[in-house]
Design an enzyme around this catalytic site. Structure first.
Site, PDB file in Angstrom:
ATOM      1  N   SER A 134       0.846  -1.195   0.000  1.00  0.00           N
ATOM      2  CA  SER A 134       0.000   0.000   0.000  1.00  0.00           C
ATOM      3  C   SER A 134       0.881   1.245   0.000  1.00  0.00           C
ATOM      4  O   SER A 134       1.638   1.480   0.954  1.00  0.00           O
ATOM      5  CB  SER A 134      -0.896   0.021   1.230  1.00  0.00           C
ATOM      6  OG  SER A 134      -1.441   1.333   1.358  1.00  0.00           O
ATOM      7  N   HIS A 139      -0.996  -1.482  -4.350  1.00  0.00           N
ATOM      8  CA  HIS A 139      -2.267  -1.176  -3.674  1.00  0.00           C
ATOM      9  C   HIS A 139      -2.372   0.333  -3.460  1.00  0.00           C
ATOM     10  O   HIS A 139      -1.498   0.956  -2.859  1.00  0.00           O
ATOM     11  CB  HIS A 139      -2.310  -1.906  -2.337  1.00  0.00           C
ATOM     12  CG  HIS A 139      -3.628  -1.848  -1.642  1.00  0.00           C
ATOM     13  ND1 HIS A 139      -4.674  -2.689  -1.953  1.00  0.00           N
ATOM     14  CD2 HIS A 139      -4.077  -1.050  -0.645  1.00  0.00           C
ATOM     15  CE1 HIS A 139      -5.710  -2.418  -1.170  1.00  0.00           C
ATOM     16  NE2 HIS A 139      -5.380  -1.412  -0.368  1.00  0.00           N
ATOM     17  N   ASP A 177      -4.773   3.268  -1.953  1.00  0.00           N
ATOM     18  CA  ASP A 177      -5.887   3.548  -1.044  1.00  0.00           C
ATOM     19  C   ASP A 177      -6.446   4.934  -1.328  1.00  0.00           C
ATOM     20  O   ASP A 177      -5.826   5.943  -0.996  1.00  0.00           O
ATOM     21  CB  ASP A 177      -5.399   3.471   0.408  1.00  0.00           C
ATOM     22  CG  ASP A 177      -5.160   2.037   0.846  1.00  0.00           C
ATOM     23  OD1 ASP A 177      -6.087   1.219   0.714  1.00  0.00           O
ATOM     24  OD2 ASP A 177      -4.043   1.743   1.317  1.00  0.00           O
ATOM     25  N   MET A 215      -9.113   7.714  -0.527  1.00  0.00           N
ATOM     26  CA  MET A 215      -9.977   8.124   0.601  1.00  0.00           C
ATOM     27  C   MET A 215     -10.515   9.526   0.362  1.00  0.00           C
ATOM     28  O   MET A 215      -9.805  10.386  -0.170  1.00  0.00           O
ATOM     29  CB  MET A 215      -9.172   8.114   1.899  1.00  0.00           C
ATOM     30  CG  MET A 215      -8.490   6.787   2.187  1.00  0.00           C
ATOM     31  SD  MET A 215      -7.707   6.801   3.794  1.00  0.00           S
ATOM     32  CE  MET A 215      -6.813   5.226   3.743  1.00  0.00           C
ATOM     33  N   HIS A 242      -8.200   0.487  -4.063  1.00  0.00           N
ATOM     34  CA  HIS A 242      -9.163   0.285  -2.980  1.00  0.00           C
ATOM     35  C   HIS A 242      -9.865   1.611  -2.717  1.00  0.00           C
ATOM     36  O   HIS A 242      -9.278   2.538  -2.164  1.00  0.00           O
ATOM     37  CB  HIS A 242      -8.374  -0.204  -1.751  1.00  0.00           C
ATOM     38  CG  HIS A 242      -9.180  -0.393  -0.513  1.00  0.00           C
ATOM     39  ND1 HIS A 242      -8.594  -0.596   0.720  1.00  0.00           N
ATOM     40  CD2 HIS A 242     -10.523  -0.422  -0.302  1.00  0.00           C
ATOM     41  CE1 HIS A 242      -9.545  -0.728   1.639  1.00  0.00           C
ATOM     42  NE2 HIS A 242     -10.718  -0.627   1.043  1.00  0.00           N
ATOM     43  N   MET A 302     -12.218   4.010  -0.868  1.00  0.00           N
ATOM     44  CA  MET A 302     -12.916   4.311   0.386  1.00  0.00           C
ATOM     45  C   MET A 302     -13.563   5.681   0.186  1.00  0.00           C
ATOM     46  O   MET A 302     -13.186   6.677   0.807  1.00  0.00           O
ATOM     47  CB  MET A 302     -11.920   4.292   1.547  1.00  0.00           C
ATOM     48  CG  MET A 302     -11.479   2.876   1.908  1.00  0.00           C
ATOM     49  SD  MET A 302      -9.917   2.797   2.792  1.00  0.00           S
ATOM     50  CE  MET A 302      -8.774   2.836   1.412  1.00  0.00           C
ATOM     51  N   MET A 304     -11.000  -6.419   5.206  1.00  0.00           N
ATOM     52  CA  MET A 304     -10.349  -5.388   6.015  1.00  0.00           C
ATOM     53  C   MET A 304     -10.077  -5.958   7.404  1.00  0.00           C
ATOM     54  O   MET A 304     -11.011  -6.299   8.131  1.00  0.00           O
ATOM     55  CB  MET A 304     -11.254  -4.158   6.169  1.00  0.00           C
ATOM     56  CG  MET A 304     -11.430  -3.294   4.951  1.00  0.00           C
ATOM     57  SD  MET A 304      -9.957  -2.498   4.277  1.00  0.00           S
ATOM     58  CE  MET A 304      -9.118  -1.846   5.684  1.00  0.00           C
ATOM     59  N   GLY A 309      -0.873   1.534   9.657  1.00  0.00           N
ATOM     60  CA  GLY A 309      -0.211   1.377  10.948  1.00  0.00           C
ATOM     61  C   GLY A 309      -1.104   0.941  12.100  1.00  0.00           C
ATOM     62  O   GLY A 309      -0.708   1.059  13.257  1.00  0.00           O
ATOM     63  N   ASP A 358      -6.199  -6.929   4.249  1.00  0.00           N
ATOM     64  CA  ASP A 358      -5.658  -5.567   4.239  1.00  0.00           C
ATOM     65  C   ASP A 358      -5.766  -4.937   5.619  1.00  0.00           C
ATOM     66  O   ASP A 358      -6.868  -4.695   6.105  1.00  0.00           O
ATOM     67  CB  ASP A 358      -6.458  -4.740   3.207  1.00  0.00           C
ATOM     68  CG  ASP A 358      -5.983  -3.312   3.069  1.00  0.00           C
ATOM     69  OD1 ASP A 358      -4.932  -2.959   3.639  1.00  0.00           O
ATOM     70  OD2 ASP A 358      -6.671  -2.545   2.363  1.00  0.00           O
ATOM     71  N   GLY A 369       1.279  -1.906   4.162  1.00  0.00           N
ATOM     72  CA  GLY A 369       1.827  -0.567   3.981  1.00  0.00           C
ATOM     73  C   GLY A 369       3.051  -0.386   4.838  1.00  0.00           C
ATOM     74  O   GLY A 369       4.192  -0.464   4.362  1.00  0.00           O
TER      75      GLY A 369
HETATM   76  C1  DX5 Z   1      -6.413   1.261   5.452  1.00  0.00           C
HETATM   77  C2  DX5 Z   1      -5.870   0.805   4.110  1.00  0.00           C
HETATM   78  C3  DX5 Z   1      -4.724  -0.128   4.156  1.00  0.00           C
HETATM   79  C4  DX5 Z   1      -3.518   0.397   4.879  1.00  0.00           C
HETATM   80  C5  DX5 Z   1      -2.666  -0.744   5.326  1.00  0.00           C
HETATM   81  O1  DX5 Z   1      -7.581   1.964   5.259  1.00  0.00           O
HETATM   82  O2  DX5 Z   1      -6.894   0.179   3.371  1.00  0.00           O
HETATM   83  O3  DX5 Z   1      -4.374  -0.509   2.827  1.00  0.00           O
HETATM   84  O4  DX5 Z   1      -2.771   1.267   4.125  1.00  0.00           O
HETATM   85  O5  DX5 Z   1      -1.626  -0.230   6.078  1.00  0.00           O
HETATM   86  P1  DX5 Z   1      -0.837  -1.119   7.156  1.00  0.00           P
HETATM   87  O6  DX5 Z   1      -0.250  -2.264   6.417  1.00  0.00           O
HETATM   88  O7  DX5 Z   1       0.197  -0.164   7.667  1.00  0.00           O
HETATM   89  O8  DX5 Z   1      -1.838  -1.538   8.185  1.00  0.00           O
HETATM   90 ZN    ZN Z   2      -6.412  -0.702   1.349  1.00  0.00          ZN
END
Ligand code: DX5
Ligand code: ZN
Length: 220
Positions: free
Chosen positions: A9, A34, A36, A38, A67, A69, A138, A146, A176, A198
């Protein structure tokens, strides 16, 4: 079992040099990228949209695993297709007509996916299994990198593994959120085909990316 796919990510990348970061994770062995997206409304954070994805497209030939969101989704599907997305994954809560959204993604030449929040039951997929190429579980609440892995999602992955196998179709099962070398083996044993990570991939900077990806794969 074939080797698990790793989809880093870029939420955890250095945003000041995203193109170089994408190339670096490609060179380090990432299978997909990946992204993200948002909107500050569906989730309490803002990231990037189609223009940034389009600018990143020339930096790798690996599939963009995008992805969303955001809500609503449908208005933006053509823009994501034009940006060069391969997988486009949506949350069922993002709109009133999931089936219509998945059809639209397919008709724009992308592979549709559905993302399930930690509290979202699997039954929402019952009548769209023929319409999707990916399910994203998820294992944190969406919005931020994180966070800590939510263990209850391993049971959901096991249920989805059976549900996918029953279709005989090649549907990716991705997890994820909060994935690290320590918990990746449990997700792989439960039946995922792909791991999003990520912070675990980007920690330590570009010289560590290959080792970080290898460590995540080790259980597979
Ligand atoms: C959260 C994202 C994830 C996130 C994962 O909303 O969908 O893809 O970046 O990050 P880590 O691996 O750091 O949990
Ligand atoms: Zn994601």
């Amino acid at each position: 079992m074939s080797q698990v796919l790793i989809s880093p990510s870029i939420l955890s990348a250095d945003f000041a040099k995203l193109g170089e970061e994408v190339k670096a994770i490609d060179d380090a062995g990432a299978d997909m990228i990946h992204v993200d997206v948002m909107d500050g409304h569906f989730v309490p954070n803002l990231t990037f949209g189609p223009p940034v994805i389009k600018a990143l497209r020339p930096h790798t030939k690996k599939p963009f695993d995008v992805h969303l969101m955001i809500a609503p989704v449908d208005l933006f599907i053509a823009d994501f297709a034009d940006a060069g997305c391969d997988y486009l994954t949506v949350h069922p809560e993002a709109g009133a007509h999931l089936h219509r959204t998945l059809q639209s993604i397919r008709s724009h030449g992308m592979k549709p996916g559905v993302a399930l929040n930690p509290s979202t039951p699997v039954d929402v997929l019952d009548y769209v299994m023929d319409d999707i190429d990916q399910i994203l579980v998820m294992s944190v609440n969406p919005g931020f990198g994180g966070q800590s892995f939510i263990d209850s999602q391993l049971r959901k992955i096991e249920v989805l593994r059976k549900k996918i196998d029953a279709t005989g179709r090649d549907i990716l099962l991705e997890v994820d959120g909060g994935l690290k070398p320590a918990n990746a083996p449990a997700a792989i044993s439960a039946g995922v085909t792909s791991i999003v990570a990520g912070s675990a991939v980007f920690k330590g900077g570009p010289t560590q990316y290959a080792a970080n990806i290898k460590a995540l794969r080790a259980g597979g």
